[in-house]
Design a protein around this motif. Structure first.
Motif, PDB file in Angstrom:
ATOM      1  N   UNK A  56      -9.640 -31.864   4.966  1.00  0.00           N
ATOM      2  CA  UNK A  56     -10.145 -32.444   6.209  1.00  0.00           C
ATOM      3  C   UNK A  56     -11.530 -32.183   6.633  1.00  0.00           C
ATOM      4  N   UNK A  57     -11.843 -30.929   6.189  1.00  0.00           N
ATOM      5  CA  UNK A  57     -13.414 -30.360   6.380  1.00  0.00           C
ATOM      6  C   UNK A  57     -14.282 -31.344   5.516  1.00  0.00           C
ATOM      7  N   UNK A  58     -13.850 -31.443   4.432  1.00  0.00           N
ATOM      8  CA  UNK A  58     -14.548 -32.253   3.290  1.00  0.00           C
ATOM      9  C   UNK A  58     -14.649 -33.848   3.806  1.00  0.00           C
ATOM     10  N   UNK A  59     -13.601 -34.244   4.455  1.00  0.00           N
ATOM     11  CA  UNK A  59     -13.510 -35.629   4.640  1.00  0.00           C
ATOM     12  C   UNK A  59     -14.746 -35.753   5.901  1.00  0.00           C
ATOM     13  N   UNK A  60     -14.651 -34.727   6.674  1.00  0.00           N
ATOM     14  CA  UNK A  60     -15.725 -34.810   7.937  1.00  0.00           C
ATOM     15  C   UNK A  60     -17.081 -34.847   7.235  1.00  0.00           C
ATOM     16  N   UNK A  61     -17.383 -33.659   6.314  1.00  0.00           N
ATOM     17  CA  UNK A  61     -18.742 -33.664   5.673  1.00  0.00           C
ATOM     18  C   UNK A  61     -19.036 -35.156   5.162  1.00  0.00           C
ATOM     19  N   UNK A  62     -18.170 -35.569   4.158  1.00  0.00           N
ATOM     20  CA  UNK A  62     -18.444 -36.997   3.499  1.00  0.00           C
ATOM     21  C   UNK A  62     -18.799 -37.816   4.543  1.00  0.00           C
ATOM     22  N   UNK A  63     -17.982 -38.043   5.626  1.00  0.00           N
ATOM     23  CA  UNK A  63     -18.099 -39.026   6.953  1.00  0.00           C
ATOM     24  C   UNK A  63     -19.574 -38.948   7.420  1.00  0.00           C
ATOM     25  N   UNK A  64     -19.891 -37.592   7.496  1.00  0.00           N
ATOM     26  CA  UNK A  64     -21.215 -37.233   8.337  1.00  0.00           C
ATOM     27  C   UNK A  64     -22.335 -37.606   7.214  1.00  0.00           C
ATOM     28  N   UNK A  65     -22.120 -37.253   6.096  1.00  0.00           N
ATOM     29  CA  UNK A  65     -23.016 -37.550   4.914  1.00  0.00           C
ATOM     30  C   UNK A  65     -23.244 -39.005   4.733  1.00  0.00           C
ATOM     31  N   UNK A  66     -22.117 -39.654   4.855  1.00  0.00           N
ATOM     32  CA  UNK A  66     -22.074 -41.132   4.766  1.00  0.00           C
ATOM     33  C   UNK A  66     -23.079 -41.838   5.756  1.00  0.00           C
TER      34      UNK A  66
END
Length: 203
Positions: A56-66
């Motif tokens: 979930x944290x990684x998904x948030x980071x990926x979304x933010x990076x995207x």
């Protein structure tokens, strides 16, 4: 011959005790196995929950990076479009400067021609027109003002011809009108020269 059976006498009870003992042993083994596997199951669930949290944290980071990449991409595209427009404007300006470099001498020469015509300097005007026709106008042929000049030059040449002929006629007419006076003046000058020149007296 009599048959012996485990159900007869004390053997029956011994058999039942051993069977129950074996059952208890199996129950303990099963319980141990269940406890062992249950603990593994619990550990697996715990790990899965941890992985889920990390995912979930990684998904948030990926979304933010995207999102940041998308924003940076939009800014980059905007800057690239501005750069493309600037380069296009630079090319247009350079082309305009090049064309002006060709056109200005023609316009200056045409202005010079008009000034020569205004001051009735017909021969220099004819030379200027000839220079324009053969040297300068072919360089700026596509432009409308060039077409106007090309069409105008024969008219100007004809105008010079008419003015020159008119001036010549006026000059000849003036000579004709004053020919008697000019002849008389010339004779007086010759006579005066004849009486004042010592060489003439010696002759």
């Amino acid at each position: 011959m009599p048959r012996w059976s485990v159900y007869d006498g004390e053997e029956h009870w011994r058999f039942m005790e051993k069977l129950e003992a074996r059952i208890r042993n199996h129950d303990r083994e099963i319980e141990k196995m269940c406890n062992f596997h249950f603990q593994g199951f619990v550990d697996s669930i715990t790990e899965l929950l941890k992985v889920r949290g990390e995912a979930q944290k990684l998904k948030i980071q990926v979304t933010d990076t995207n999102n940041k990449l998308q924003e940076s991409g939009r800014e980059l595209l905007t800057e690239m479009e501005e750069l493309r427009k600037c380069r296009s404007q630079q090319r247009n300006i350079a082309a305009t400067v090049d064309q002006l470099t060709l056109c200005l001498p023609v316009l200056e020469m045409y202005s010079k021609l008009r000034e020569q015509l205004k001051t009735k300097r017909h021969y220099p005007a004819l030379k200027t027109m000839e220079h324009m026709e053969h040297t300068f106008l072919p360089r700026v042929n596509p432009y409308r003002f060039c077409t106007v000049m090309v069409e105008d030059i024969p008219k100007l040449r004809e105008e010079i011809k008419e003015v020159s002929m008119s001036d010549l006629k006026d000059f000849l007419e003036s000579i004709r009108k004053h020919s008697d006076k000019i002849g008389e003046t010339a004779m007086k000058q010759v006579s005066l020269l004849h009486h004042t020149d010592p060489i003439v007296h010696l002759r």
